[in-house]
Design a protein around this motif. Structure first.
Motif: not given
Lengths: 113, 114
Positions: A36, A44, A93, A96-98, B31, B33, B45, B48, B56, B95, B97-103, B105-106
């Motif tokens: 990032y 970011l 990260t 496969g999981t958020a 989702h 964070y 972190f 979540y 979390d 993000s 969905t729960k399967d997405s690994y990309e976040q 940011f604001g």
């Protein structure tokens, strides 16, 4: 647990110089890896990513290769510009999981004319 | 498609007051964070959330801090009885969905406690 270690800055380079910012990680399983970038006063932005071993992420002239054997994801650019001056964060990260991102402490890059 | 929105961008509070930070995720993202960035440090972190659920909260201090993401409206990070050590930039990411690994940011809220 997960952790990311990146080289300390600041890194000062002349325009058109070659850039390397080192990043190594510790993680359970098979993480996804990210770089990032944060420009002054901003949030970011995702620069590039790689989700499995030997993948190469690239964007805007920046590249990084996911090296599982050395647990590294070093950021490189062949010729930096003044506009690349920013703070660069390596992160991971669990794939496969958020889930939460684990960040390195950031490396400040200053490019001069 | 608007990005992640946070407000206010800057917030000044005196010690002992409450700080309330808002985050509207990208359209279609469920989702959220929250991360905190102390001066000259990386992001850490905090929590979540999905709609109406905390998934979390392992990074959130046990006292004075709380977060919610209601069915309608933005996600809120609330800090009660702020202290000088709470001064930081607070970033929200979302993000899809729960399967997405990309976040995504604001721009962050910069909290200053005087």
């Amino acid at each position: 647990g997960n952790s990311v270690t990146q080289m300390e800055g600041p890194v000062t380079l002349s325009e058109e110089a070659f850039l390397t910012i080192n990043c190594t990680y510790t993680a359970t399983g098979y993480p996804s890896l990210f770089w990032y970038v944060q420009y002054p006063g901003e949030g970011l932005q995702l620069l590039l990513k790689a989700t499995k071993a030997d993948d190469k992420g690239s964007n805007k002239g920046f590249e990084a290769t996911y090296r599982k054997e050395t647990t590294s994801f070093h950021l490189e650019k062949g010729s930096v510009q003044v506009s690349d001056s920013a703070v660069y964060f390596c992160a991971l990260t669990n794939t496969g999981t958020a889930s939460k991102l684990t960040f390195g402490t950031g490396t400040r890059l200053q490019v001069t004319l | 498609n608007a990005g992640v929105m946070q407000n206010p961008r800057h917030l000044v509070r005196r010690r002992g007051q409450e700080a309330r930070l808002r985050c509207s995720p990208m359209k279609g993202h469920s989702h959220v964070y929250w991360y905190r960035q102390l001066p000259e440090e990386g992001l850490k972190f905090m929590v979540y959330l999905q709609k109406e659920n905390i998934i979390d909260e392992s990074g959130m201090p046990k006292e004075r801090f709380s977060a919610e993401f209601p069915k309608e409206g933005p996600s809120i990070l609330r800090i009660q009885q702020v202290v000088r050590g709470d001064s930081a930039a607070y970033f929200c990411a979302s993000s899809p969905t729960k399967d997405s690994y990309e976040q995504y940011f604001g721009p962050g809220t910069r909290l200053t406690v005087t």
